[in-house]
Motif scaffolding. Structure first.
Motif, PDB file in Angstrom:
ATOM      1  N   ALA A 486       0.740  -1.183  -0.057  1.00 40.54           N
ATOM      2  CA  ALA A 486       0.002   0.114   0.019  1.00 40.54           C
ATOM      3  C   ALA A 486       0.965   1.250   0.101  1.00 40.54           C
ATOM      4  O   ALA A 486       1.959   1.252   0.433  1.00 40.54           O
ATOM      5  CB  ALA A 486      -0.823  -0.076   1.339  1.00 40.54           C
ATOM      6  N   PRO A 487       0.403   2.405  -0.636  1.00 45.78           N
ATOM      7  CA  PRO A 487       1.136   3.403  -0.654  1.00 45.78           C
ATOM      8  C   PRO A 487       1.478   4.261   0.673  1.00 45.78           C
ATOM      9  O   PRO A 487       2.167   5.227   0.816  1.00 45.78           O
ATOM     10  CB  PRO A 487       0.551   4.496  -1.708  1.00 45.78           C
ATOM     11  CG  PRO A 487      -0.718   3.847  -1.648  1.00 45.78           C
ATOM     12  CD  PRO A 487      -0.892   2.639  -1.344  1.00 45.78           C
ATOM     13  N   ILE A 488       0.655   4.092   1.689  1.00 43.73           N
ATOM     14  CA  ILE A 488       0.581   4.833   2.896  1.00 43.73           C
ATOM     15  C   ILE A 488       0.673   3.573   3.921  1.00 43.73           C
ATOM     16  O   ILE A 488       0.026   2.837   4.093  1.00 43.73           O
ATOM     17  CB  ILE A 488      -0.758   5.638   3.239  1.00 43.73           C
ATOM     18  CG1 ILE A 488      -0.718   6.592   2.087  1.00 43.73           C
ATOM     19  CG2 ILE A 488      -0.469   6.127   4.509  1.00 43.73           C
ATOM     20  CD1 ILE A 488      -2.337   7.347   2.320  1.00 43.73           C
ATOM     21  N   VAL A 489       1.995   3.897   4.693  1.00 46.10           N
ATOM     22  CA  VAL A 489       2.076   2.947   5.989  1.00 46.10           C
ATOM     23  C   VAL A 489       1.936   3.764   7.354  1.00 46.10           C
ATOM     24  O   VAL A 489       2.596   4.546   7.392  1.00 46.10           O
ATOM     25  CB  VAL A 489       3.576   2.278   5.755  1.00 46.10           C
ATOM     26  CG1 VAL A 489       3.765   1.200   6.925  1.00 46.10           C
ATOM     27  CG2 VAL A 489       3.417   1.520   4.341  1.00 46.10           C
ATOM     28  N   VAL A 490       1.204   2.853   8.316  1.00 48.36           N
ATOM     29  CA  VAL A 490       0.977   3.479   9.533  1.00 48.36           C
ATOM     30  C   VAL A 490       1.779   2.507  10.482  1.00 48.36           C
ATOM     31  O   VAL A 490       1.111   1.300  10.594  1.00 48.36           O
ATOM     32  CB  VAL A 490      -0.431   3.933   9.726  1.00 48.36           C
ATOM     33  CG1 VAL A 490      -0.480   4.231  11.318  1.00 48.36           C
ATOM     34  CG2 VAL A 490      -0.907   4.753   8.811  1.00 48.36           C
ATOM     35  N   LEU A 491       2.760   3.034  11.224  1.00 49.88           N
ATOM     36  CA  LEU A 491       3.047   1.888  12.084  1.00 49.88           C
ATOM     37  C   LEU A 491       3.126   2.373  13.631  1.00 49.88           C
ATOM     38  O   LEU A 491       3.649   3.596  13.973  1.00 49.88           O
ATOM     39  CB  LEU A 491       4.831   2.057  11.843  1.00 49.88           C
ATOM     40  CG  LEU A 491       5.224   1.353  10.485  1.00 49.88           C
ATOM     41  CD1 LEU A 491       7.018   1.508  10.441  1.00 49.88           C
ATOM     42  CD2 LEU A 491       4.678   0.108  10.069  1.00 49.88           C
ATOM     43  N   ASP A 492       2.163   1.756  14.309  1.00 50.76           N
ATOM     44  CA  ASP A 492       1.957   2.204  15.505  1.00 50.76           C
ATOM     45  C   ASP A 492       2.720   1.334  16.764  1.00 50.76           C
ATOM     46  O   ASP A 492       2.269   0.211  17.084  1.00 50.76           O
ATOM     47  CB  ASP A 492       0.458   1.885  15.813  1.00 50.76           C
ATOM     48  CG  ASP A 492      -0.164   2.556  17.177  1.00 50.76           C
ATOM     49  OD1 ASP A 492       0.814   3.026  17.831  1.00 50.76           O
ATOM     50  OD2 ASP A 492      -1.259   2.431  17.338  1.00 50.76           O
ATOM     51  N   GLU A 493       3.904   1.881  17.107  1.00 49.88           N
ATOM     52  CA  GLU A 493       4.702   1.086  17.922  1.00 49.88           C
ATOM     53  C   GLU A 493       5.122  -0.140  17.492  1.00 49.88           C
ATOM     54  O   GLU A 493       5.221  -1.144  18.256  1.00 49.88           O
ATOM     55  CB  GLU A 493       3.983   0.797  19.370  1.00 49.88           C
ATOM     56  CG  GLU A 493       3.720   2.159  20.244  1.00 49.88           C
ATOM     57  CD  GLU A 493       5.026   2.948  20.582  1.00 49.88           C
ATOM     58  OE1 GLU A 493       6.014   2.387  20.668  1.00 49.88           O
ATOM     59  OE2 GLU A 493       4.772   4.076  20.980  1.00 49.88           O
ATOM     60  N   LEU A 519       5.093   7.565   5.160  1.00 48.08           N
ATOM     61  CA  LEU A 519       5.080   6.884   6.365  1.00 48.08           C
ATOM     62  C   LEU A 519       4.571   7.735   7.589  1.00 48.08           C
ATOM     63  O   LEU A 519       4.940   8.797   7.763  1.00 48.08           O
ATOM     64  CB  LEU A 519       6.612   6.230   6.596  1.00 48.08           C
ATOM     65  CG  LEU A 519       6.867   5.935   7.946  1.00 48.08           C
ATOM     66  CD1 LEU A 519       6.009   4.476   8.308  1.00 48.08           C
ATOM     67  CD2 LEU A 519       8.277   5.594   8.347  1.00 48.08           C
ATOM     68  N   ILE A 520       3.820   6.940   8.384  1.00 52.71           N
ATOM     69  CA  ILE A 520       3.363   7.730   9.746  1.00 52.71           C
ATOM     70  C   ILE A 520       3.754   6.645  10.798  1.00 52.71           C
ATOM     71  O   ILE A 520       3.126   5.593  11.033  1.00 52.71           O
ATOM     72  CB  ILE A 520       1.843   8.050   9.695  1.00 52.71           C
ATOM     73  CG1 ILE A 520       1.484   9.050   8.461  1.00 52.71           C
ATOM     74  CG2 ILE A 520       1.568   8.602  10.943  1.00 52.71           C
ATOM     75  CD1 ILE A 520       0.917   8.403   7.527  1.00 52.71           C
ATOM     76  N   VAL A 521       4.590   7.241  11.691  1.00 50.26           N
ATOM     77  CA  VAL A 521       4.938   6.126  12.680  1.00 50.26           C
ATOM     78  C   VAL A 521       4.849   6.928  13.990  1.00 50.26           C
ATOM     79  O   VAL A 521       5.143   8.053  14.107  1.00 50.26           O
ATOM     80  CB  VAL A 521       6.477   6.131  12.433  1.00 50.26           C
ATOM     81  CG1 VAL A 521       7.392   7.224  12.476  1.00 50.26           C
ATOM     82  CG2 VAL A 521       7.272   5.077  13.644  1.00 50.26           C
ATOM     83  N   ILE A 522       4.286   6.087  14.882  1.00 50.08           N
ATOM     84  CA  ILE A 522       4.027   6.471  16.361  1.00 50.08           C
ATOM     85  C   ILE A 522       5.264   5.629  17.219  1.00 50.08           C
ATOM     86  O   ILE A 522       5.183   4.453  17.058  1.00 50.08           O
ATOM     87  CB  ILE A 522       2.839   6.110  16.828  1.00 50.08           C
ATOM     88  CG1 ILE A 522       1.807   6.597  16.292  1.00 50.08           C
ATOM     89  CG2 ILE A 522       2.308   6.280  18.201  1.00 50.08           C
ATOM     90  CD1 ILE A 522       0.999   5.958  14.892  1.00 50.08           C
ATOM     91  N   ALA A 523       5.778   6.421  18.015  1.00 51.57           N
ATOM     92  CA  ALA A 523       7.114   5.754  18.485  1.00 51.57           C
ATOM     93  C   ALA A 523       7.242   6.389  19.977  1.00 51.57           C
ATOM     94  O   ALA A 523       7.054   7.753  20.324  1.00 51.57           O
ATOM     95  CB  ALA A 523       8.185   5.780  17.683  1.00 51.57           C
ATOM     96  N   HIS A 524       7.749   5.609  20.817  1.00 53.72           N
ATOM     97  CA  HIS A 524       8.359   5.989  22.086  1.00 53.72           C
ATOM     98  C   HIS A 524       9.681   6.424  22.097  1.00 53.72           C
ATOM     99  O   HIS A 524      10.136   7.302  22.736  1.00 53.72           O
ATOM    100  CB  HIS A 524       8.088   5.214  23.207  1.00 53.72           C
ATOM    101  CG  HIS A 524       6.689   5.174  23.752  1.00 53.72           C
ATOM    102  ND1 HIS A 524       6.003   6.237  24.343  1.00 53.72           N
ATOM    103  CD2 HIS A 524       5.724   4.132  23.875  1.00 53.72           C
ATOM    104  CE1 HIS A 524       4.747   5.909  24.648  1.00 53.72           C
ATOM    105  NE2 HIS A 524       4.396   4.871  24.200  1.00 53.72           N
ATOM    106  N   ARG A 525      10.423   5.642  21.246  1.00 52.17           N
ATOM    107  CA  ARG A 525      11.872   5.948  20.921  1.00 52.17           C
ATOM    108  C   ARG A 525      12.221   7.046  19.974  1.00 52.17           C
ATOM    109  O   ARG A 525      12.024   6.771  18.882  1.00 52.17           O
ATOM    110  CB  ARG A 525      12.439   4.741  20.584  1.00 52.17           C
ATOM    111  CG  ARG A 525      12.282   3.316  21.296  1.00 52.17           C
ATOM    112  CD  ARG A 525      12.784   2.338  20.750  1.00 52.17           C
ATOM    113  NE  ARG A 525      12.519   0.883  21.528  1.00 52.17           N
ATOM    114  CZ  ARG A 525      12.986  -0.432  21.246  1.00 52.17           C
ATOM    115  NH1 ARG A 525      13.684  -0.507  20.235  1.00 52.17           N
ATOM    116  NH2 ARG A 525      12.520  -1.405  22.031  1.00 52.17           N
TER     117      ARG A 525
END
Length: 585
Positions: A486-493, A519-525
């Motif tokens: 897919a052209p959009i990737v969402v990474l949640d932790e 890319l949309i990424v949700i991260a604590h690091r």
């Protein structure tokens, strides 16, 4: 009540009605033998001549009625069960469609225990009502009514005497029904709580053992089970005395008919043949009356249970259309978005633009609203206010299928089905060839552990992927995303389960998954996202700052504080390294 049942009966509506008619005829055949007995007793008492052949014919009639009664009863129940299970099938399909239309977030909130009880236990409990209470209850009510009408045609005085047990039995039944109806919703609520507690206890047993919380967990488990037991027994104990009353009184149809009816005959108020007929027919309706009154209190439960199931799904469905995605480009825009969870505002005044091909990070402390925005983007929920668009097209103005074709969502706890690793990866693109699946697994750094299994990529992953580690499950989830393309990737932790040994492998897998994509990424690091094109700092549901890492360090105190905490954490890990250079943290 009947409309509710027939609504789900569909093409089996006629079969449902016919089963009731067949059982009605069966109950009627249960009464007819008493007429044959009357035909034998009457001439004997009246001193009339009677032949052996006549008696034989009457006895044969009794036998034929009993055989036909058994055959029709079995046939009627067979038809009613067939119709009942098809109604339950249609009810489950209806619930499944309603479930599919609910926001995914709302489904997760209901919990597996509640949904399992609804789809399995609650629906199954209706089967007895549909297969027995409805056809048998109506049949056993209709026949006594017809018999009493006939008795009034014979002798209204004797007919009234034969009905003497009805008021007491009906009064007892009404009291029992009132008690049962009063506490019915609480009874089902107690059962639901117990069911959820049992499932939670079993699923959380590992955590309970690790943290030595057996006592606390078992206390709640025991409390909810005992609560259900005590509530059920209390309900039954309140009903049992009244049940005993109507069970003993109702069949006693001769309690006044025999003494007072005999006196009527002696006084010339009634004829002896009529008394015999009334007595025979009164005896014939004792069993149907008991069956009818045992089923009648259950009949309203059909409507209650079906309505309760419908109400569980009675939430606002996800707003979507059947349109395909036809946006102009893939720029994502949040415009004054607000969202509340259980009446608590968790995101407000969110204005955000993610350009096509950008790498954007959402950071912030736990509970700041990062994952909420990711779930809103993949349309797990509808926003309370504002709009989210892709290429100018509102998410609510396209189908969920169209949205999922352009977005891959990987969260920290991706579910794996109890099938092979190959099939679990192939979910990303069901039409993919074996070679394409293996290629995606290689890019996601999965083959390193897959090749160690005797069956390789055909190894079963276990229920929920329990045969694999958290990091391995995460890499399989990334393989799905790579295969989906897919052209959009969402990474949640997505790095949540990464240990020091697997962190590099996961980073390589992520690099493959997001190559050339938005890319949309949700991260604590924070170290993993410091090179993002844009970073949004979330704080208590608001965007506290937006910009590159360097800009936020200078301009956003909240981000600068978070960054310092991240550096201190990294320093702590470094200082706790062992003499051999390996981390001990």
């Amino acid at each position: 009540m009947f409309n509710k049942v027939l609504e789900y009966a569909g093409s089996y509506r006629n079969r449902t009605i016919l089963s009731g008619i067949v059982i009605l005829l069966a109950v009627l055949l249960q009464v007819l033998p008493f007429l044959f007995v009357y035909r034998i007793i009457k001439p004997l008492i009246m001193g009339e001549a009677i032949s052996f052949g006549y008696i034989t014919v009457c006895i044969a009639g009794v036998c034929i009625c009993l055989v036909l009664h058994a055959l029709l009863y079995v046939k009627g129940l067979s038809m009613s069960h067939d119709a009942a299970y098809n109604i339950l099938m249609r009810l489950r399909i209806y619930l499944q469609r309603r479930l599919e239309n609910l926001p995914m977030g709302r489904i997760q909130e209901k919990g597996t225990g509640s949904l399992k009880r609804m789809f399995v236990d609650d629906v199954d409990s209706i089967e007895m009502l549909l297969a027995h209470a409805l056809p048998e209850g109506l049949g056993n009510v209709a026949v006594p009514v017809m018999v009493y009408i006939s008795l009034f045609a014979v002798d209204w005085k004797l007919a009234l005497l034969s009905m003497a047990s009805l008021p007491i039995g009906m009064a007892a039944m009404c009291v029992m029904y009132a008690i049962g109806s009063k506490d019915m919703s609480n009874y089902y609520k107690a059962g639901k709580v117990m069911n959820n507690t049992i499932i939670e206890y079993i699923n959380g047993m590992e955590v309970v053992k690790v943290f030595n919380k057996d006592g606390d967990s078992y206390k709640r488990y025991e409390k909810d089970i005992k609560n259900y037991r005590d509530f059920t027994l209390g309900w039954y104990k309140a009903c049992w005395p009244w049940m005993a009353v109507y069970n003993s009184v109702l069949p006693s149809t001769l309690i006044l008919t025999l003494p007072l009816g005999s006196w009527f005959v002696l006084r010339g108020y009634s004829a002896l043949p009529d008394l015999i007929l009334v007595m025979c027919l009164s005896l014939s309706i004792g069993i149907p009356l008991l069956k009818a009154l045992s089923f009648i209190p259950s009949l309203p439960q059909i409507n209650y249970k079906i309505s309760a199931l419908e109400n569980l799904m009675n939430e606002e469905p996800l707003k979507q259309t059947d349109r395909d995605f036809n946006g102009d480009g893939l720029t994502i825009r949040f415009t004054d978005v607000a969202f509340s969870y259980e009446k608590k505002l968790v995101a407000d005044h969110i204005n955000m633009v993610i350009k096509e091909g950008q790498k954007v990070a959402l950071v912030g402390e736990s509970g700041s609203g990062k994952s909420t925005l990711a779930k809103l983007l993949v349309h797990y929920y509808d926003p309370d206010r504002g709009a989210i668009t892709i290429g100018g097209q509102d998410l609510r103005n396209m189908s969920l299928e169209a949205l999922t074709q352009i977005i891959s969502y990987v969260d920290q706890d991706q579910y794996l089905f109890n099938t092979s690793i190959f099939e679990n990866i192939k979910i990303g693109c069901p039409s993919a060839s074996r070679e394409q699946v293996i290629e995606a697994a290689e890019k996601a750094q999965c083959m390193e552990f897959i090749d160690k299994f005797p069956q390789g990529i055909d190894t079963l992953s276990g229920s929920g992927g329990r045969k694999l580690s958290g990091g391995q499950r995460q890499r399989i989830a990334l393989a799905r995303a790579i295969l989906k393309n897919a052209p959009i990737v969402v990474l949640d932790e997505a790095m949540a389960f990464a240990d020091p040994e697997n962190e590099d492998k996961l980073e390589k897998a992520i690099s493959e998954a997001v190559k050339g994509k938005t890319l949309i990424v949700i991260a604590h690091r924070l170290q993993s996202v410091k090179n993002a094109d844009m970073i949004y700092m979330m704080e208590k549901g608001y965007i506290a700052g937006a910009g590159t890492h360097d800009q936020l360090i200078r301009e956003c105190p909240s981000y600068e504080k978070l960054w310092q905490a991240a550096l201190e954490s990294a320093d702590w890990k470094t200082t706790t390294a062992g003499k051999d250079g390996k981390r001990n943290a």
